[in-house]
Design a protein around this motif. Structure first.
Motif, PDB file in Angstrom:
ATOM      1  N   LEU A  53       0.912  -1.189   0.094  1.00 25.69           N
ATOM      2  CA  LEU A  53       0.081   0.000  -0.016  1.00 25.69           C
ATOM      3  C   LEU A  53       0.540   1.268  -0.055  1.00 25.69           C
ATOM      4  CD1 LEU A  53      -2.861  -1.040   2.601  1.00 25.69           C
ATOM      5  CD2 LEU A  53      -2.842  -0.730  -0.037  1.00 25.69           C
ATOM      6  N   TRP A  54       1.943   1.148   0.707  1.00 26.43           N
ATOM      7  CA  TRP A  54       2.871   2.300   0.665  1.00 26.43           C
ATOM      8  C   TRP A  54       3.574   2.790  -0.589  1.00 26.43           C
ATOM      9  CZ3 TRP A  54       2.557   6.613   3.507  1.00 26.43           C
ATOM     10  CH2 TRP A  54       1.860   6.453   4.913  1.00 26.43           C
ATOM     11  N   VAL A  55       4.009   1.414  -1.062  1.00 24.33           N
ATOM     12  CA  VAL A  55       4.513   1.602  -2.403  1.00 24.33           C
ATOM     13  C   VAL A  55       3.695   2.066  -3.615  1.00 24.33           C
ATOM     14  CG1 VAL A  55       5.600   0.332  -4.407  1.00 24.33           C
ATOM     15  CG2 VAL A  55       6.368  -0.060  -2.130  1.00 24.33           C
ATOM     16  N   VAL A  56       2.176   1.698  -3.496  1.00 19.26           N
ATOM     17  CA  VAL A  56       1.401   2.359  -4.295  1.00 19.26           C
ATOM     18  C   VAL A  56       1.142   3.790  -4.057  1.00 19.26           C
ATOM     19  CG1 VAL A  56      -1.018   2.160  -4.808  1.00 19.26           C
ATOM     20  CG2 VAL A  56       0.420   0.040  -4.825  1.00 19.26           C
ATOM     21  N   TYR A  57       1.190   4.008  -2.717  1.00 22.43           N
ATOM     22  CA  TYR A  57       0.822   5.580  -2.410  1.00 22.43           C
ATOM     23  C   TYR A  57       2.061   6.172  -3.135  1.00 22.43           C
ATOM     24  CZ  TYR A  57       1.006   9.576   0.478  1.00 22.43           C
ATOM     25  OH  TYR A  57       1.009  11.120   0.980  1.00 22.43           O
ATOM     26  N   GLY A  58       3.336   5.893  -2.772  1.00 14.90           N
ATOM     27  CA  GLY A  58       4.498   6.557  -3.307  1.00 14.90           C
ATOM     28  C   GLY A  58       4.476   6.781  -4.602  1.00 14.90           C
ATOM     29  N   LEU A  59       3.920   5.845  -5.413  1.00 13.36           N
ATOM     30  CA  LEU A  59       4.113   5.844  -6.844  1.00 13.36           C
ATOM     31  C   LEU A  59       2.813   6.658  -7.643  1.00 13.36           C
ATOM     32  CD1 LEU A  59       4.990   2.338  -7.685  1.00 13.36           C
ATOM     33  CD2 LEU A  59       6.436   4.319  -7.895  1.00 13.36           C
TER      34      LEU A  59
END
Length: 87
Positions: A53-59
């Motif tokens: 979820l954090w990776v998706v958010y960052g991208l």
């Protein structure tokens, strides 16, 4: 307190290093799992989901947040490997 861009970058680098270190620390548990001393699967699975979820958010941010992405990518891999070897 207003931080300068340089101070923010220092905090970002330190946080990324600590996050990666946290997920690399799964290696002893993976080794124990493979040796037959199985650990609990729930925590690494939740960690992998959280990191995803954090990776998706960052991208998906308008200005990509590479510190968040890089800090959490290892958590996906190590969390899933730890989860998979815990059975």
């Amino acid at each position: 307190m207003k931080l300068t861009e340089k101070q923010i970058n220092i905090v970002s680098i330190a946080a990324t290093i600590m996050a990666v270190s946290m997920y690399v620390s799964y290696i002893p548990q993976i080794q124990a799992n493979l040796a037959g001393h199985k650990g609990a699967p729930l925590q690494p699975l939740i960690a992998a989901i959280n990191c995803t979820l954090w990776v998706v958010y960052g991208l998906i941010k308008e200005k990509r947040d590479w510190a968040i992405v890089l800090a959490n990518l290892p958590g996906i891999a190590f969390g899933l490997v730890t989860f998979a070897t815990s059975f």
